[in-house]
Write a protein that holds these residues in place. Structure first.
Motif, PDB file in Angstrom:
ATOM      1  N   CYS A 125       1.021  -1.064   0.052  1.00 20.52           N
ATOM      2  CA  CYS A 125       0.048  -0.073  -0.139  1.00 20.52           C
ATOM      3  C   CYS A 125       0.982   1.232  -0.063  1.00 20.52           C
ATOM      4  CB  CYS A 125      -0.878  -0.165   1.360  1.00 20.52           C
ATOM      5  SG  CYS A 125       0.086  -0.051   2.755  1.00 20.52           S
ATOM      6  N   ASN A 126       0.152   2.342  -0.024  1.00 24.22           N
ATOM      7  CA  ASN A 126       0.943   3.657  -0.021  1.00 24.22           C
ATOM      8  C   ASN A 126       0.083   4.324   1.205  1.00 24.22           C
ATOM      9  OD1 ASN A 126       2.616   3.758  -2.447  1.00 24.22           O
ATOM     10  ND2 ASN A 126       0.482   3.883  -3.547  1.00 24.22           N
ATOM     11  N   GLY A 127       1.112   5.108   1.763  1.00 23.26           N
ATOM     12  CA  GLY A 127       0.593   5.569   3.062  1.00 23.26           C
ATOM     13  C   GLY A 127       1.294   7.029   3.569  1.00 23.26           C
ATOM     14  N   ARG A 128       0.823   7.535   4.383  1.00 20.18           N
ATOM     15  CA  ARG A 128       1.363   8.859   4.908  1.00 20.18           C
ATOM     16  C   ARG A 128       1.285   9.123   6.466  1.00 20.18           C
ATOM     17  NH1 ARG A 128      -0.068  14.350   1.958  1.00 20.18           N
ATOM     18  NH2 ARG A 128       1.495  14.979   3.851  1.00 20.18           N
ATOM     19  N   PRO A 129       2.342   9.051   7.255  1.00 16.46           N
ATOM     20  CA  PRO A 129       2.247   9.405   8.680  1.00 16.46           C
ATOM     21  C   PRO A 129       1.970  10.762   8.999  1.00 16.46           C
ATOM     22  CG  PRO A 129       4.459   9.230   8.157  1.00 16.46           C
ATOM     23  CD  PRO A 129       3.739   9.031   6.832  1.00 16.46           C
ATOM     24  N   PHE A 130       1.063  11.029   9.953  1.00 14.25           N
ATOM     25  CA  PHE A 130       1.079  12.643  10.434  1.00 14.25           C
ATOM     26  C   PHE A 130       1.049  12.726  11.838  1.00 14.25           C
ATOM     27  CE2 PHE A 130      -1.217  11.898   6.611  1.00 14.25           C
ATOM     28  CZ  PHE A 130      -1.227  13.099   5.755  1.00 14.25           C
ATOM     29  N   VAL A 131       2.017  13.657  12.183  1.00 13.19           N
ATOM     30  CA  VAL A 131       2.036  13.970  13.707  1.00 13.19           C
ATOM     31  C   VAL A 131       1.833  15.353  13.873  1.00 13.19           C
ATOM     32  CG1 VAL A 131       3.428  13.510  15.885  1.00 13.19           C
ATOM     33  CG2 VAL A 131       3.493  12.025  13.868  1.00 13.19           C
ATOM     34  N   ASP A 132       0.818  15.792  14.118  1.00  8.33           N
ATOM     35  CA  ASP A 132       0.540  17.295  14.460  1.00  8.33           C
ATOM     36  C   ASP A 132       1.317  18.434  13.568  1.00  8.33           C
ATOM     37  OD1 ASP A 132      -0.401  19.241  16.087  1.00  8.33           O
ATOM     38  OD2 ASP A 132       1.201  19.318  17.426  1.00  8.33           O
ATOM     39  N   SER A 133       1.527  17.882  12.249  1.00  8.46           N
ATOM     40  CA  SER A 133       2.205  18.524  11.239  1.00  8.46           C
ATOM     41  C   SER A 133       1.503  18.926   9.936  1.00  8.46           C
ATOM     42  CB  SER A 133       3.594  18.088  11.222  1.00  8.46           C
ATOM     43  OG  SER A 133       3.347  16.736  10.612  1.00  8.46           O
ATOM     44  N   ALA A 134       0.194  18.518   9.895  1.00  2.11           N
ATOM     45  CA  ALA A 134      -0.542  18.650   8.696  1.00  2.11           C
ATOM     46  C   ALA A 134      -2.086  18.685   9.204  1.00  2.11           C
ATOM     47  CB  ALA A 134      -0.280  17.383   7.744  1.00  2.11           C
ATOM     48  N   PRO A 135      -2.784  19.135   8.219  1.00  2.00           N
ATOM     49  CA  PRO A 135      -4.061  19.422   8.628  1.00  2.00           C
ATOM     50  C   PRO A 135      -4.982  18.199   8.791  1.00  2.00           C
ATOM     51  CG  PRO A 135      -3.737  19.886   6.312  1.00  2.00           C
ATOM     52  CD  PRO A 135      -2.425  19.742   6.612  1.00  2.00           C
ATOM     53  N   VAL A 136      -4.851  17.668   9.863  1.00  2.50           N
ATOM     54  CA  VAL A 136      -5.707  16.478  10.468  1.00  2.50           C
ATOM     55  C   VAL A 136      -6.094  16.777  12.030  1.00  2.50           C
ATOM     56  CG1 VAL A 136      -5.591  13.780  10.870  1.00  2.50           C
ATOM     57  CG2 VAL A 136      -3.853  14.800   8.983  1.00  2.50           C
ATOM     58  N   LEU A 137      -7.469  16.498  11.918  1.00  2.00           N
ATOM     59  CA  LEU A 137      -8.054  16.980  13.122  1.00  2.00           C
ATOM     60  C   LEU A 137      -7.839  15.594  14.238  1.00  2.00           C
ATOM     61  CD1 LEU A 137     -11.289  18.744  12.105  1.00  2.00           C
ATOM     62  CD2 LEU A 137      -9.314  19.784  13.081  1.00  2.00           C
ATOM     63  N   GLU A 138      -6.802  15.568  14.568  1.00  2.00           N
ATOM     64  CA  GLU A 138      -6.429  14.225  15.226  1.00  2.00           C
ATOM     65  C   GLU A 138      -7.382  13.790  16.597  1.00  2.00           C
ATOM     66  OE1 GLU A 138      -2.159  15.263  16.343  1.00  2.00           O
ATOM     67  OE2 GLU A 138      -2.889  16.326  18.118  1.00  2.00           O
ATOM     68  N   ARG A 139      -7.651  14.905  17.356  1.00  2.00           N
ATOM     69  CA  ARG A 139      -8.460  14.751  18.580  1.00  2.00           C
ATOM     70  C   ARG A 139     -10.010  14.119  18.403  1.00  2.00           C
ATOM     71  NH1 ARG A 139      -7.080  20.157  21.672  1.00  2.00           N
ATOM     72  NH2 ARG A 139      -6.892  20.468  19.691  1.00  2.00           N
ATOM     73  N   ALA A 140     -10.313  14.734  16.898  1.00  2.00           N
ATOM     74  CA  ALA A 140     -11.713  14.431  16.637  1.00  2.00           C
ATOM     75  C   ALA A 140     -11.426  12.781  16.029  1.00  2.00           C
ATOM     76  CB  ALA A 140     -12.060  15.188  15.535  1.00  2.00           C
TER      77      ALA A 140
END
Length: 314
Positions: A125-140
């Motif tokens: 697969c393809n994938g991307r990790p995100f850690v408080d550094s892109a427009p992702v509403l992590e808490r939601a």
């Protein structure tokens, strides 16, 4: 998808091996329920100078616009509650999350390892990790995954772990066995300790934080002069603030992390008030190499220290 159910357990076992507290697997979809609240918060300009919060709003609400062909989002929690505390009671206070190596580096490295594991052991697969550094509403997303509820201080709170943890995501272009929706009810009840304890009254109402009044925003995100109207209210916080978490009864459940990268340098924990006030750039670079404190920089840290000193002088 049912026959793949065991793959979810394999994935989550790997996440635990990497040191994550929790791991959940959800289907990517638009966060329709967050849209109105987020727009209201922005319209009231409570994001202050964090202009990035007002950009890519559609991507924040819908990961399908963020990652091509996105189908799955994996949400992980990473404990950062420290074993060690600052030794000198009169020293300027550093937020617990900034004791060791910047969590962006640590968690992104772990998420890349998790992605590699999925690609090699589960499905290409393809994938991307995100850690408080892109427009992702992590808490939601973590709330949707049933990993906790949003507390009155707007932090995600876990019945099991409290709130001293980071949230990270891995967005993939394959389908995996999804966890069942299991929203955790709000366990805050009538408790208002976080609201009462916030010295700058940044928690303006339940679940709403005015970043402009928040000590963390002032000492980290703000690029110019600190708000003189808040002078005398920082309670000796030099970078970030844990007050609303420290008073939360659910954080009595917090246990020390076991992540070596989050261990602080002993000399950092031993700095006296005088040491902090007299810190020069070579020592700053040594103590805060690969640290989240680099976000405010040496100049910003000296600004914060000067503000605290003015508070004390007054």
């Amino acid at each position: 998808m049912q026959e793949k159910k065991h793959l979810s357990n394999i994935l989550k076992s790997k996440a635990k091996d990497l040191g994550f507290l929790e791991c959940a697997v959800l289907q990517v979809q638009e966060l329709v329920g967050e849209k109105e609240y987020f727009h209201k918060w922005l319209n009231k300009e409570m994001h202050g100078e964090m202009g990035y919060m007002a950009r890519n709003i559609d991507k924040r609400l819908n990961p399908e616009l963020l990652v091509e062909n996105a189908k799955t989002i994996i949400i992980v929690l990473q404990n950062y509650y420290p074993q060690t505390k600052q030794k000198n009671s009169d020293a300027p206070i550093l937020s617990k999350y900034a004791y060791g190596t910047d969590y962006h580096f640590v968690m992104k490295d772990k998420l890349k390892k998790l992605l590699s594991f999925i690609q090699n052991e589960i499905e290409p697969c393809n994938g991307r990790p995100f850690v408080d550094s892109a427009p992702v509403l992590e808490r939601a997303w973590a709330k949707c995954a049933g990993l906790g509820w949003i507390g009155k201080n707007s932090n995600l709170i876990s019945v099991t772990h409290g709130s001293f943890f980071f949230i990270g995501e891995l967005i993939l272009d394959i389908e995996l066995p999804y966890d069942e929706a299991k929203l955790v009810r709000d366990h805050c009840g009538n408790c208002t300790r976080c609201i009462d304890a916030c010295p700058t009254k940044a928690i303006v109402t339940n679940h709403v934080v005015d970043a402009r009044k928040c000590i963390s925003y002032q000492t980290i995100e703000l690029k110019g002069d600190l708000d003189k109207n808040l002078k005398g209210l920082f309670e000796n916080r030099v970078f970030g603030c844990d007050i609303c978490q420290d008073v939360c009864p659910w954080n009595l459940k917090s246990t020390a992390h076991n992540e070596p990268n989050f261990e602080p340098r002993p000399e950092l924990m031993e700095l006296s008030k005088k040491d902090w006030l007299n810190i020069e750039k070579p020592l700053f670079n040594e103590l805060f190499k690969n640290s989240a404190v680099k976000r405010t920089g040496f100049k910003g840290l000296k600004r914060n220290l000067k503000f605290l000193q003015q508070e004390n002088d007054d």
